[in-house]
Design a protein around this motif. Structure first.
Motif, mmCIF file in Angstrom:
data_model
loop_
_atom_site.group_PDB
_atom_site.id
_atom_site.type_symbol
_atom_site.label_atom_id
_atom_site.label_comp_id
_atom_site.label_asym_id
_atom_site.label_seq_id
_atom_site.Cartn_x
_atom_site.Cartn_y
_atom_site.Cartn_z
ATOM 1 N N VAL A 26 -3.305 -23.947 14.532
ATOM 2 C CA VAL A 26 -2.812 -24.615 15.739
ATOM 3 C C VAL A 26 -1.685 -23.786 16.319
ATOM 4 O O VAL A 26 -0.677 -23.530 15.651
ATOM 5 C CB VAL A 26 -2.320 -26.041 15.415
ATOM 6 C CG1 VAL A 26 -1.985 -26.788 16.707
ATOM 7 C CG2 VAL A 26 -3.375 -26.811 14.620
ATOM 8 N N ILE A 27 -1.867 -23.344 17.544
ATOM 9 C CA ILE A 27 -0.890 -22.473 18.203
ATOM 10 C C ILE A 27 -0.154 -23.251 19.279
ATOM 11 O O ILE A 27 -0.774 -23.978 20.059
ATOM 12 C CB ILE A 27 -1.571 -21.241 18.833
ATOM 13 C CG1 ILE A 27 -2.330 -20.441 17.767
ATOM 14 C CG2 ILE A 27 -0.548 -20.333 19.510
ATOM 15 C CD1 ILE A 27 -3.791 -20.735 17.688
ATOM 16 N N CYS A 28 1.165 -23.089 19.293
ATOM 17 C CA CYS A 28 1.971 -23.654 20.384
ATOM 18 C C CYS A 28 2.536 -22.483 21.169
ATOM 19 O O CYS A 28 3.211 -21.607 20.618
ATOM 20 C CB CYS A 28 3.102 -24.525 19.833
ATOM 21 S SG CYS A 28 4.024 -25.403 21.119
ATOM 22 N N ARG A 29 2.250 -22.474 22.464
ATOM 23 C CA ARG A 29 2.631 -21.342 23.312
ATOM 24 C C ARG A 29 3.685 -21.746 24.345
ATOM 25 O O ARG A 29 3.496 -22.693 25.104
ATOM 26 C CB ARG A 29 1.396 -20.796 24.023
ATOM 27 C CG ARG A 29 0.299 -20.317 23.070
ATOM 28 C CD ARG A 29 -0.853 -19.693 23.848
ATOM 29 N NE ARG A 29 -1.948 -19.258 22.980
ATOM 30 C CZ ARG A 29 -1.973 -18.108 22.313
ATOM 31 N NH1 ARG A 29 -0.952 -17.276 22.416
ATOM 32 N NH2 ARG A 29 -3.004 -17.792 21.551
ATOM 33 N N PHE A 30 4.779 -20.989 24.347
ATOM 34 C CA PHE A 30 5.839 -21.180 25.336
ATOM 35 C C PHE A 30 5.811 -20.076 26.398
ATOM 36 O O PHE A 30 6.454 -20.204 27.440
ATOM 37 C CB PHE A 30 7.209 -21.189 24.654
ATOM 38 C CG PHE A 30 7.406 -22.349 23.708
ATOM 39 C CD1 PHE A 30 7.752 -23.600 24.193
ATOM 40 C CD2 PHE A 30 7.238 -22.187 22.341
ATOM 41 C CE1 PHE A 30 7.936 -24.669 23.329
ATOM 42 C CE2 PHE A 30 7.421 -23.247 21.471
ATOM 43 C CZ PHE A 30 7.768 -24.494 21.961
ATOM 44 N N LYS A 31 5.075 -18.996 26.118
ATOM 45 C CA LYS A 31 4.937 -17.886 27.055
ATOM 46 C C LYS A 31 3.486 -17.406 27.058
ATOM 47 O O LYS A 31 2.793 -17.470 26.036
ATOM 48 C CB LYS A 31 5.844 -16.717 26.658
ATOM 49 C CG LYS A 31 7.340 -17.027 26.662
ATOM 50 C CD LYS A 31 7.918 -17.063 28.065
ATOM 51 C CE LYS A 31 9.433 -17.202 28.012
ATOM 52 N NZ LYS A 31 10.042 -17.212 29.367
ATOM 53 N N LEU B 10 17.721 -16.063 20.133
ATOM 54 C CA LEU B 10 16.333 -15.618 20.075
ATOM 55 C C LEU B 10 15.431 -16.548 20.874
ATOM 56 O O LEU B 10 15.703 -17.738 21.004
ATOM 57 C CB LEU B 10 15.866 -15.567 18.617
ATOM 58 C CG LEU B 10 16.716 -14.690 17.681
ATOM 59 C CD1 LEU B 10 16.306 -14.912 16.233
ATOM 60 C CD2 LEU B 10 16.580 -13.214 18.063
ATOM 61 N N ASP B 11 14.341 -15.986 21.386
ATOM 62 C CA ASP B 11 13.415 -16.744 22.235
ATOM 63 C C ASP B 11 12.031 -16.767 21.589
ATOM 64 O O ASP B 11 11.424 -15.719 21.365
ATOM 65 C CB ASP B 11 13.339 -16.092 23.617
ATOM 66 C CG ASP B 11 12.624 -16.960 24.637
ATOM 67 O OD1 ASP B 11 12.333 -18.133 24.333
ATOM 68 O OD2 ASP B 11 12.350 -16.461 25.749
ATOM 69 N N LEU B 12 11.531 -17.961 21.285
ATOM 70 C CA LEU B 12 10.208 -18.120 20.688
ATOM 71 C C LEU B 12 9.144 -18.116 21.777
ATOM 72 O O LEU B 12 9.150 -18.960 22.667
ATOM 73 C CB LEU B 12 10.143 -19.440 19.902
ATOM 74 C CG LEU B 12 8.800 -19.779 19.252
ATOM 75 C CD1 LEU B 12 8.429 -18.745 18.198
ATOM 76 C CD2 LEU B 12 8.841 -21.176 18.643
ATOM 77 N N TYR B 13 8.209 -17.165 21.691
ATOM 78 C CA TYR B 13 7.125 -17.075 22.674
ATOM 79 C C TYR B 13 5.918 -17.903 22.248
ATOM 80 O O TYR B 13 5.314 -18.598 23.055
ATOM 81 C CB TYR B 13 6.696 -15.622 22.862
ATOM 82 C CG TYR B 13 7.532 -14.849 23.860
ATOM 83 C CD1 TYR B 13 8.900 -15.122 24.026
ATOM 84 C CD2 TYR B 13 6.982 -13.833 24.628
ATOM 85 C CE1 TYR B 13 9.663 -14.401 24.927
ATOM 86 C CE2 TYR B 13 7.746 -13.105 25.541
ATOM 87 C CZ TYR B 13 9.082 -13.394 25.680
ATOM 88 O OH TYR B 13 9.838 -12.692 26.572
ATOM 89 N N ASP B 14 5.551 -17.803 20.982
ATOM 90 C CA ASP B 14 4.473 -18.646 20.459
ATOM 91 C C ASP B 14 4.570 -18.702 18.939
ATOM 92 O O ASP B 14 5.263 -17.897 18.312
ATOM 93 C CB ASP B 14 3.081 -18.172 20.915
ATOM 94 C CG ASP B 14 2.755 -16.748 20.530
ATOM 95 O OD1 ASP B 14 3.200 -16.299 19.457
ATOM 96 O OD2 ASP B 14 2.047 -16.062 21.288
ATOM 97 N N ILE B 15 3.889 -19.680 18.343
ATOM 98 C CA ILE B 15 3.921 -19.866 16.896
ATOM 99 C C ILE B 15 2.593 -20.439 16.429
ATOM 100 O O ILE B 15 1.969 -21.229 17.144
ATOM 101 C CB ILE B 15 5.089 -20.784 16.481
ATOM 102 C CG1 ILE B 15 5.155 -20.929 14.950
ATOM 103 C CG2 ILE B 15 5.003 -22.148 17.155
ATOM 104 C CD1 ILE B 15 6.435 -21.573 14.457
ATOM 105 N N LYS B 16 2.158 -20.003 15.251
ATOM 106 C CA LYS B 16 0.894 -20.452 14.682
ATOM 107 C C LYS B 16 1.175 -21.333 13.468
ATOM 108 O O LYS B 16 1.883 -20.916 12.545
ATOM 109 C CB LYS B 16 0.057 -19.238 14.278
ATOM 110 C CG LYS B 16 -1.269 -19.560 13.631
ATOM 111 C CD LYS B 16 -2.084 -18.297 13.411
ATOM 112 C CE LYS B 16 -1.406 -17.334 12.473
ATOM 113 N NZ LYS B 16 -2.189 -16.109 12.220
#
Length: 217
Positions: free
Chosen positions: A86-91, A167-173
């Protein structure tokens, strides 16, 4: 993964990293390189975030860890189907941009967009929607909604923690499973630099260097 003398499930963090042709890539589904010390680095960060999540009342499989030994004790869980990511994308970066680049600029902000992929190396981890997951008896719609909501909550907490370090989170799995004793949906696997894309002032932070912002060495 193995059972200890008390019958508890224990994960051992190896020095393997995902990638291709010797180059690290969090989006790859195969081991691409081995980096000495990466197991300890990954477990150190994983322990930090799981402890934060447990304290926030978010259900996880994490029980305890011994970082120097690369060991993490976890609850016994079953996965959905053969496993989901499951991926959450901020960018808009990575595979999202490659798919939808006709409609979005690279690096453009996204509203905590959640997508699910099947863990299937042969088919290159295809993206799958809620209806298909339900139709294939992998995940019912109620559980999908629960996982989606948990993903946003978890990802926002991690994004906020990273933000404190500039730091800036672009996406996470992330990965989820079901507690075999209670049936509760839990966050599983690990949470480290290898699971996310992180930037500082527009510059990419390599996964093994992320710990430097959190822990004094």
């Amino acid at each position: 993964m193995y059972k200890d003398e008390e019958g508890a499930t224990v994960l051992y963090f190896k020095d393997d990293m995902t990638g291709k042709d010797g180059v690290f890539d969090p989006g790859e589904n195969q081991v691409g390189l081995t980096v000495e010390g990466s197991g300890i680095v990954g477990l150190e960060m994983t322990t930090y975030f799981f402890e934060k999540l447990n304290a926030a009342g978010i259900p996880t499989h994490f029980i305890s860890s011994v970082v120097d030994n690369r060991l993490m004790k976890v609850k016994k869980v079953s996965v959905f189907g053969k496993g989901l990511e499951v991926i959450c994308r901020f960018k808009a970066v990575g595979s999202f941009y490659r798919r939808y680049g006709a409609y979005v600029k690279e690096g453009e902000s996204l509203p905590a967009y959640v997508e699910v992929t099947l863990k299937d190396d042969e088919r290159q981890d295809p993206v799958i929607n809620k209806s298909a997951l339900d139709a294939l008896n992998i995940l019912d719609t109620e559980s999908y909604d629960e996982i989606s909501a948990l993903t946003v909550r978890i990802s926002q907490l991690i994004k906020d923690e990273l933000s404190k370090k500039g730091l800036d989170l672009y996406d996470i799995k992330l990965e989820f499973g079901r507690d075999e004793e209670t049936g509760e949906i839990l966050l599983i696997d690990e949470i480290s630099g290898g699971n996310m894309r992180v930037y500082k002032d527009g510059n990419y932070i390599e996964p093994l260097k992320l710990n430097e912002y959190f822990f004094d060495k």
